[in-house]
Write a protein that holds these residues in place. Structure first.
Motif, PDB file in Angstrom:
ATOM      1  N   LYS A 195      19.863  25.237   5.674  1.00 61.34           N
ATOM      2  CA  LYS A 195      20.597  26.193   5.100  1.00 61.34           C
ATOM      3  C   LYS A 195      21.697  25.953   5.148  1.00 61.34           C
ATOM      4  O   LYS A 195      22.427  26.139   4.163  1.00 61.34           O
ATOM      5  CB  LYS A 195      20.150  27.044   6.531  1.00 61.34           C
ATOM      6  CG  LYS A 195      20.667  28.922   6.453  1.00 61.34           C
ATOM      7  CD  LYS A 195      20.102  29.427   7.397  1.00 61.34           C
ATOM      8  CE  LYS A 195      21.035  30.960   6.577  1.00 61.34           C
ATOM      9  NZ  LYS A 195      20.691  31.693   7.164  1.00 61.34           N
ATOM     10  N   ALA A 196      22.960  25.581   5.838  1.00 62.00           N
ATOM     11  CA  ALA A 196      24.111  25.173   5.193  1.00 62.00           C
ATOM     12  C   ALA A 196      23.799  24.152   3.989  1.00 62.00           C
ATOM     13  O   ALA A 196      25.028  24.597   3.110  1.00 62.00           O
ATOM     14  CB  ALA A 196      24.648  24.238   6.328  1.00 62.00           C
ATOM     15  N   ALA A 197      23.568  22.984   4.135  1.00 64.97           N
ATOM     16  CA  ALA A 197      23.326  22.414   3.026  1.00 64.97           C
ATOM     17  C   ALA A 197      22.808  23.220   1.486  1.00 64.97           C
ATOM     18  O   ALA A 197      23.054  22.821   0.405  1.00 64.97           O
ATOM     19  CB  ALA A 197      22.130  20.890   3.161  1.00 64.97           C
ATOM     20  N   GLU A 198      22.103  24.146   1.580  1.00 62.36           N
ATOM     21  CA  GLU A 198      20.997  24.573   0.310  1.00 62.36           C
ATOM     22  C   GLU A 198      22.391  24.980  -0.266  1.00 62.36           C
ATOM     23  O   GLU A 198      22.625  25.724  -1.589  1.00 62.36           O
ATOM     24  CB  GLU A 198      20.747  25.629   0.775  1.00 62.36           C
ATOM     25  CG  GLU A 198      18.615  25.017   1.093  1.00 62.36           C
ATOM     26  CD  GLU A 198      17.901  25.446   1.975  1.00 62.36           C
ATOM     27  OE1 GLU A 198      16.807  26.020   0.457  1.00 62.36           O
ATOM     28  OE2 GLU A 198      18.804  27.002   2.009  1.00 62.36           O
ATOM     29  N   LYS A 199      23.560  25.360   0.891  1.00 62.01           N
ATOM     30  CA  LYS A 199      24.972  25.748  -0.560  1.00 62.01           C
ATOM     31  C   LYS A 199      25.747  25.102  -1.258  1.00 62.01           C
ATOM     32  O   LYS A 199      26.008  25.529  -2.310  1.00 62.01           O
ATOM     33  CB  LYS A 199      26.642  25.439   0.725  1.00 62.01           C
ATOM     34  CG  LYS A 199      27.541  26.288   0.440  1.00 62.01           C
ATOM     35  CD  LYS A 199      28.043  27.817   0.123  1.00 62.01           C
ATOM     36  CE  LYS A 199      29.396  27.745  -0.690  1.00 62.01           C
ATOM     37  NZ  LYS A 199      29.000  29.371  -0.684  1.00 62.01           N
ATOM     38  N   ILE A 200      25.058  23.630  -1.109  1.00 62.60           N
ATOM     39  CA  ILE A 200      25.421  23.326  -2.338  1.00 62.60           C
ATOM     40  C   ILE A 200      24.632  23.375  -4.137  1.00 62.60           C
ATOM     41  O   ILE A 200      24.816  22.884  -5.003  1.00 62.60           O
ATOM     42  CB  ILE A 200      25.153  21.430  -2.312  1.00 62.60           C
ATOM     43  CG1 ILE A 200      25.721  20.291  -2.709  1.00 62.60           C
ATOM     44  CG2 ILE A 200      23.589  21.184  -1.873  1.00 62.60           C
ATOM     45  CD1 ILE A 200      25.635  18.653  -3.363  1.00 62.60           C
ATOM     46  N   ARG A 201      23.268  23.517  -3.744  1.00 60.71           N
ATOM     47  CA  ARG A 201      22.967  24.220  -4.635  1.00 60.71           C
ATOM     48  C   ARG A 201      23.340  24.697  -6.135  1.00 60.71           C
ATOM     49  O   ARG A 201      23.888  24.567  -7.052  1.00 60.71           O
ATOM     50  CB  ARG A 201      21.803  24.933  -5.039  1.00 60.71           C
ATOM     51  CG  ARG A 201      20.286  24.032  -3.875  1.00 60.71           C
ATOM     52  CD  ARG A 201      18.976  24.999  -3.565  1.00 60.71           C
ATOM     53  NE  ARG A 201      18.184  24.800  -2.937  1.00 60.71           N
ATOM     54  CZ  ARG A 201      17.902  24.035  -3.254  1.00 60.71           C
ATOM     55  NH1 ARG A 201      17.763  23.011  -4.002  1.00 60.71           N
ATOM     56  NH2 ARG A 201      16.956  23.246  -1.947  1.00 60.71           N
ATOM     57  N   PRO A 202      23.898  26.042  -5.464  1.00 62.37           N
ATOM     58  CA  PRO A 202      24.697  27.226  -6.327  1.00 62.37           C
ATOM     59  C   PRO A 202      25.732  27.004  -7.183  1.00 62.37           C
ATOM     60  O   PRO A 202      26.732  26.433  -8.147  1.00 62.37           O
ATOM     61  CB  PRO A 202      25.092  28.268  -5.818  1.00 62.37           C
ATOM     62  CG  PRO A 202      24.991  27.814  -4.735  1.00 62.37           C
ATOM     63  CD  PRO A 202      24.244  26.971  -4.301  1.00 62.37           C
ATOM     64  N   LEU A 203      26.513  25.721  -6.132  1.00 64.06           N
ATOM     65  CA  LEU A 203      28.147  24.621  -7.109  1.00 64.06           C
ATOM     66  C   LEU A 203      27.647  23.686  -8.008  1.00 64.06           C
ATOM     67  O   LEU A 203      28.299  23.208  -8.559  1.00 64.06           O
ATOM     68  CB  LEU A 203      28.299  24.133  -5.274  1.00 64.06           C
ATOM     69  CG  LEU A 203      28.862  24.948  -4.463  1.00 64.06           C
ATOM     70  CD1 LEU A 203      29.309  24.263  -2.519  1.00 64.06           C
ATOM     71  CD2 LEU A 203      29.852  25.928  -4.467  1.00 64.06           C
TER      72      LEU A 203
END
Length: 282
Positions: free
Chosen positions: A132-140
Motif C-alpha cells: 500500500k505504501a509502495a503504491e505512492k510511487i504511481r502518481p509521483l
C-alpha cells in the motif's frame, strides 16, 4: 549547521555537518534554491538528513547519490514519507538502494524492457501494508516523469519498504515470497485447481512460511513436534512439506529444523481440504 558541498537541485543538496564533520544528503522544499558551495545552512523540522557513510546491498550511498538523478531521490523520499505515516519509525537509509532501483526500473520502462515479477500477488498479500505504501510511487512517477509503473514494479518497491521496517534484506523478503509460491504451487498441483488467495487458510499458510523462514535465519526452534502425527494422519501433506522445507533450506543455505515439517504439513492440509471442499460445492 551544515556547509554546502554540492547543490543537486532546488530541493536536494550534499552538505558537511559542522558538528560531526560528516557528509550528508539533505532534502527539503527549496533547501538548495539560490545556494552556493560553502554556504552555511540550517535544517528545518520538515527536512530529511541522510548520512552518506552508509553502505547498502547495492553499493556505497555516496556512489549511488552521484549516479542517480536527484529526482529519483526526491521521489523515493516521498515514498518513505508515506511508509513512515503507516509504520511509524523506519530505517530511512533504504532511500539509497530504493532510489537506485527506481531509477533502473524507469530506464527499463523507457526501453520497453519491463521485467515480470511472478511473486507480485504473494508480495501484495504477504506484505500488504508495505505494498500500500509502495503504491505512492504511481502518481509521483506519472506526474513528474510521465511514467506509468505496473504492479510488478510496485511489488519490488514494497520489498524495499519491508526491509526498512523489519531489519530484513530485500533478498530475504524475496526468499519468503518464493517459499510461499513454492508451497502454494505444490498444493495447487495436488488439488488440481488454483487456490483462493483471499481464503483464511491461504493467509495462515503464507504467514506460517514467513515465520518459518525467519526462524531458520535466526536459529529459533519450535518446541512441539507434530511430525509423527502428521506423517501418519496426512502423509501427502507431510510429503509436500518435506519437499518445501528442503527447497527453502537449499535456497537459504541452511537446513531447516525437522520439527518444521509437521507444522507446515498441518497448514498445507488445511489449504488442500478447503480447496477440495470448495470443489465439491461447485
Amino acid at each position: 549547521m551544515y556547509r554546502i558541498k554540492k547543490v543537486l537541485n532546488h530541493n536536494t543538496v550534499i552538505a558537511i555537518s559542522e558538528r560531526e564533520h560528516q557528509e550528508c544528503l539533505i532534502m527539503g522544499k527549496g533547501i538548495g534554491f539560490g545556494k552556493k558551495v560553502s554556504e552555511r545552512i540550517e535544517t528545518r523540522p520538515e527536512d530529511r538528513v541522510y548520512s552518506l557513510k552508509e553502505y547498502t546491498e547495492r553499493g556505497d550511498a555516496r556512489e549511488i547519490v552521484q549516479s542517480v538523478a536527484p529526482e529519483f531521490l526526491e521521489i523515493t523520499n516521498e515514498v518513505l514519507n508515506e511508509a513512515e505515516k503507516i509504520f511509524g519509525r523506519i530505517d530511512r537509509n533504504v532511500l539509497f538502494p530504493l532510489a537506485d532501483h527506481i531509477a533502473f526500473a524507469v530506464q527499463r520502462i523507457k526501453n520497453y524492457e519491463q521485467i515480470s515479477n511472478p511473486l507480485t500477488e504473494d508480495i501484495r498479500i504477504l506484505f500488504h501494508m508495505e505494498f500500500k505504501a509502495a503504491e505512492k510511487i504511481r502518481p509521483l512517477l506519472e506526474k513528474r516523469m510521465g511514467i506509468q509503473i505496473d504492479d510488478d514494479e510496485v511489488g519490488y518497491v514494497a520489498l524495499h519498504i519491508h526491509s526498512a521496517i523489519d531489519d530484513e534484506k530485500v533478498s530475504q523478503a524475496m526468499q519468503m515470497a518464493r517459499a510461499v509460491r513454492e508451497c502454494i504451487s505444490l498444493v495447487e498441483q495436488t488439488v488440481g485447481k488454483s487456490i483462493d488467495v483471499a481464503s483464511l487458510s491461504y493467509n495462515r499458510l503464507m504467514n506460517h512460511i514467513r515465520y518459518m523462514v525467519a526462524r531458520a535465519m535466526s536459529g529459533e526452534k519450535l518446541k512441539v513436534n507434530m511430525n509423527d502425527y502428521m506423517k501418519i494422519k496426512f502423509p501427502e501433506a507431510y510429503q509436500m512439506a518435506e519437499s518445501v522445507c528442503r527447497q527453502v533450506g537449499h535456497s537459504l543455505g541452511c537446513a531447516l529444523e525437522e520439527v518444521e515439517v509437521g507444522y507446515l504439513a498441518m497448514h498445507i492440509e488445511r489449504v488442500a481440504s478447503d480447496e477440495l471442499d470448495t470443489g465439491k460445492e461447485d
